[in-house]
Design an enzyme around this catalytic site. Structure first.
Site, PDB file in Angstrom:
ATOM      1  N   MET A  30      52.922  38.059  46.491  1.00 38.29           N
ATOM      2  CA  MET A  30      53.537  37.180  45.486  1.00 38.29           C
ATOM      3  C   MET A  30      55.033  37.464  45.390  1.00 38.29           C
ATOM      4  O   MET A  30      55.694  37.084  44.418  1.00 38.29           O
ATOM      5  CB  MET A  30      52.872  37.370  44.124  1.00 38.29           C
ATOM      6  CG  MET A  30      51.387  36.977  44.148  1.00 38.29           C
ATOM      7  SD  MET A  30      50.743  36.475  42.560  1.00 38.29           S
ATOM      8  CE  MET A  30      50.991  37.951  41.603  1.00 38.29           C
ATOM      9  N   ALA A  32      58.763  39.544  45.133  1.00 40.12           N
ATOM     10  CA  ALA A  32      59.366  40.658  44.393  1.00 40.12           C
ATOM     11  C   ALA A  32      58.957  41.956  45.106  1.00 40.12           C
ATOM     12  O   ALA A  32      58.371  42.869  44.525  1.00 40.12           O
ATOM     13  CB  ALA A  32      58.946  40.667  42.923  1.00 40.12           C
ATOM     14  N   LEU A  33      59.294  41.992  46.371  1.00 39.28           N
ATOM     15  CA  LEU A  33      58.740  43.014  47.271  1.00 39.28           C
ATOM     16  C   LEU A  33      59.284  44.411  46.978  1.00 39.28           C
ATOM     17  O   LEU A  33      60.428  44.573  46.581  1.00 39.28           O
ATOM     18  CB  LEU A  33      59.051  42.642  48.725  1.00 39.28           C
ATOM     19  CG  LEU A  33      58.522  41.270  49.175  1.00 39.28           C
ATOM     20  CD1 LEU A  33      58.894  41.030  50.640  1.00 39.28           C
ATOM     21  CD2 LEU A  33      57.017  41.156  48.977  1.00 39.28           C
ATOM     22  N   HIS A  34      58.407  45.393  47.187  1.00 38.69           N
ATOM     23  CA  HIS A  34      58.773  46.799  47.037  1.00 38.69           C
ATOM     24  C   HIS A  34      58.159  47.570  48.194  1.00 38.69           C
ATOM     25  O   HIS A  34      57.525  46.971  49.082  1.00 38.69           O
ATOM     26  CB  HIS A  34      58.300  47.329  45.667  1.00 38.69           C
ATOM     27  CG  HIS A  34      56.857  47.048  45.372  1.00 38.69           C
ATOM     28  ND1 HIS A  34      55.839  47.623  46.086  1.00 38.69           N
ATOM     29  CD2 HIS A  34      56.262  46.214  44.470  1.00 38.69           C
ATOM     30  CE1 HIS A  34      54.678  47.186  45.625  1.00 38.69           C
ATOM     31  NE2 HIS A  34      54.909  46.316  44.646  1.00 38.69           N
ATOM     32  N   HIS A  37      54.545  46.781  49.348  1.00 40.37           N
ATOM     33  CA  HIS A  37      54.405  45.609  50.228  1.00 40.37           C
ATOM     34  C   HIS A  37      54.886  45.936  51.654  1.00 40.37           C
ATOM     35  O   HIS A  37      54.256  45.555  52.638  1.00 40.37           O
ATOM     36  CB  HIS A  37      55.260  44.450  49.712  1.00 40.37           C
ATOM     37  CG  HIS A  37      54.883  43.918  48.366  1.00 40.37           C
ATOM     38  ND1 HIS A  37      55.662  44.095  47.258  1.00 40.37           N
ATOM     39  CD2 HIS A  37      53.810  43.192  47.944  1.00 40.37           C
ATOM     40  CE1 HIS A  37      55.113  43.495  46.213  1.00 40.37           C
ATOM     41  NE2 HIS A  37      53.971  42.949  46.597  1.00 40.37           N
ATOM     42  N   GLY A 147      46.443  45.904  49.831  1.00 36.04           N
ATOM     43  CA  GLY A 147      46.703  47.246  49.309  1.00 36.04           C
ATOM     44  C   GLY A 147      45.526  47.772  48.505  1.00 36.04           C
ATOM     45  O   GLY A 147      44.897  47.047  47.736  1.00 36.04           O
ATOM     46  N   LYS A 149      45.951  49.537  46.098  1.00 34.29           N
ATOM     47  CA  LYS A 149      46.440  49.436  44.720  1.00 34.29           C
ATOM     48  C   LYS A 149      45.570  48.454  43.916  1.00 34.29           C
ATOM     49  O   LYS A 149      45.206  48.705  42.783  1.00 34.29           O
ATOM     50  CB  LYS A 149      47.902  48.980  44.761  1.00 34.29           C
ATOM     51  CG  LYS A 149      48.439  48.339  43.526  1.00 34.29           C
ATOM     52  CD  LYS A 149      48.893  49.373  42.560  1.00 34.29           C
ATOM     53  CE  LYS A 149      49.410  48.839  41.237  1.00 34.29           C
ATOM     54  NZ  LYS A 149      49.648  47.438  41.115  1.00 34.29           N
ATOM     55  N   VAL A 176      51.193  53.078  47.662  1.00 36.31           N
ATOM     56  CA  VAL A 176      52.525  53.701  47.731  1.00 36.31           C
ATOM     57  C   VAL A 176      52.996  53.939  46.306  1.00 36.31           C
ATOM     58  O   VAL A 176      52.886  53.052  45.441  1.00 36.31           O
ATOM     59  CB  VAL A 176      53.516  52.798  48.494  1.00 36.31           C
ATOM     60  CG1 VAL A 176      54.910  53.412  48.494  1.00 36.31           C
ATOM     61  CG2 VAL A 176      53.030  52.570  49.918  1.00 36.31           C
ATOM     62  N   SER A 185      54.679  48.613  41.770  1.00 34.89           N
ATOM     63  CA  SER A 185      54.172  47.298  41.380  1.00 34.89           C
ATOM     64  C   SER A 185      55.354  46.419  41.027  1.00 34.89           C
ATOM     65  O   SER A 185      56.344  46.905  40.459  1.00 34.89           O
ATOM     66  CB  SER A 185      53.261  47.457  40.154  1.00 34.89           C
ATOM     67  OG  SER A 185      53.068  46.202  39.526  1.00 34.89           O
TER      68      SER A 185
HETATM   69  P1  AMP Z   1      51.145  41.275  45.103  1.00 34.47           P
HETATM   70  O1  AMP Z   1      52.476  40.757  45.579  1.00 34.47           O
HETATM   71  O2  AMP Z   1      51.220  42.074  43.866  1.00 34.47           O
HETATM   72  O3  AMP Z   1      50.108  40.186  45.086  1.00 34.47           O
HETATM   73  O4  AMP Z   1      50.663  42.296  46.216  1.00 34.47           O
HETATM   74  C1  AMP Z   1      50.542  41.910  47.564  1.00 34.47           C
HETATM   75  C2  AMP Z   1      49.804  42.995  48.305  1.00 34.47           C
HETATM   76  O5  AMP Z   1      50.530  44.220  48.217  1.00 34.47           O
HETATM   77  C3  AMP Z   1      48.407  43.251  47.726  1.00 34.47           C
HETATM   78  O6  AMP Z   1      47.485  43.425  48.795  1.00 34.47           O
HETATM   79  C4  AMP Z   1      48.609  44.527  46.952  1.00 34.47           C
HETATM   80  O7  AMP Z   1      47.445  45.315  46.830  1.00 34.47           O
HETATM   81  C5  AMP Z   1      49.645  45.239  47.807  1.00 34.47           C
HETATM   82  N1  AMP Z   1      50.350  46.247  47.014  1.00 34.47           N
HETATM   83  C6  AMP Z   1      50.942  46.082  45.808  1.00 34.47           C
HETATM   84  N2  AMP Z   1      51.418  47.260  45.337  1.00 34.47           N
HETATM   85  C7  AMP Z   1      51.122  48.188  46.277  1.00 34.47           C
HETATM   86  C8  AMP Z   1      51.336  49.608  46.377  1.00 34.47           C
HETATM   87  N3  AMP Z   1      51.954  50.288  45.421  1.00 34.47           N
HETATM   88  N4  AMP Z   1      50.890  50.230  47.485  1.00 34.47           N
HETATM   89  C9  AMP Z   1      50.242  49.542  48.460  1.00 34.47           C
HETATM   90  N5  AMP Z   1      50.006  48.223  48.431  1.00 34.47           N
HETATM   91  C10 AMP Z   1      50.430  47.543  47.350  1.00 34.47           C
END
Ligand code: AMP
Length: 283
Positions: A30, A32-34, A37, A147, A149, A176, A185
């Protein structure tokens, strides 16, 4: 790196890659990458010929009182990060592209979606499974990276893939964390400095459970009581759930064995955070 917002264009690229025997690795996000991601992107880069990343804030997985409109969006910065990781394609569809007017079909994984976050966020996982099913049809990946997570999400997607015979291998990558243990997050951006410190209580509680489990405690009730006690020591943090469950079915387990999932969700101010650890099988 190409940025593409049309589904038909992405599908055409994918089909061409498939005819050329190239393996497509897909990372749905979604934005707002960190660094969390990026770890998925690196895993995809290492295991695939072509890496596709989607950036789509999916309205279907937000409840009416949740943060869809204020969810952080940073497309330019995200694309710069992805270009540096040598991603081949970024798929950035509009809401109308994914859900054309009149769309009324849902993918619902039953049972498992009522547990953990599904209990506190009704319809959340139905939004997730619907968008992931659609993205799999559009992108047609060989491998898709998620993830740990979002442990419940990973279990649900794996079940959906089995139940509906999707021809894709799901790869789940480790969490991570920030140096102080807080799971990375996109929602951490909502926290002010005080809340940012308070938020580390989730990890501290999980570590307490981990330590007791390492010392031989297997009784889920006792482990949870200790974990909840740690959360209670930070009164500004409101617990949503703290559970020990089977990592595949998300059903509570009375005793930790076979890789039990210890999962926690809590509100720090208005921000809902989740985290988890997997206890190794004591056998
Ligand atoms: P999101 O953008 O929050 O939907 O996350 C996209 C993907 O990144 C999902 O599969 C999450 O589980 C993964 N993700 C988010 N935060 C982390 C993290 N801290 N470590 C590993 N994967 C993550």
């Amino acid at each position: 790196m190409q940025i593409i917002s049309s589904s038909t264009e992405i599908t055409a690229i994918s089909q061409k890659a498939c005819s050329a025997q190239q393996r497509i690795g897909f990372v749905p996000t979604m934005g707002a990458l960190h660094a969390g991601h990026i770890s998925l992107v690196r895993a995809a880069r290492a295991q695939s010929d072509i890496v596709m990343v989607s950036i789509f804030v999916n309205p279907l997985q937000f409840g009416p009182k949740e943060d869809f409109s204020k969810y952080p969006r940073a497309l330019e910065r995200d694309c710069a990060l992805l270009a540096a990781e040598k991603v081949d394609y970024v798929f950035t569809p509009s809401v109308e592209e994914i859900y054309p007017q009149g769309a009324s079909t849902w993918v619902t994984v039953e049972g498992i979606t009522d547990r953990l976050d599904g209990r506190s966020r009704p319809d959340h996982f139905r939004g997730v499974s619907t968008v992931v099913a659609k993205l799999f049809h559009i992108v047609q990946p060989d491998l898709a990276f998620f993830g740990q997570k979002d442990a419940a999400q990973a279990a649900i997607i794996q079940k959906m893939v089995r139940d509906l015979n999707f021809d894709v291998r799901i790869v789940v990558c480790p969490i991570v964390r920030e140096p102080d243990g807080l799971a990375m997050s996109s929602r951490n951006a909502y926290l002010d400095a005080t809340q940012r410190k308070q938020a580390t209580v989730l990890y501290r509680a999980l570590m307490r459970v981990q330590t007791l489990a390492d010392q031989g405690e297997r009784d889920s009730g006792k482990l949870l009581a200790e974990g909840k006690q740690v959360i209670a020591e930070e009164p500004a943090v409101r617990l949503d759930y703290f559970e020990i469950v089977d990592r595949n079915t998300l059903e509570p387990v009375a005793e930790t064995s076979g890789g039990a999932l210890v999962a926690v969700a809590a509100y720090v101010g208005e921000t809902r955070l989740i985290d988890n650890i997997v206890l190794p099988d004591p056998e």
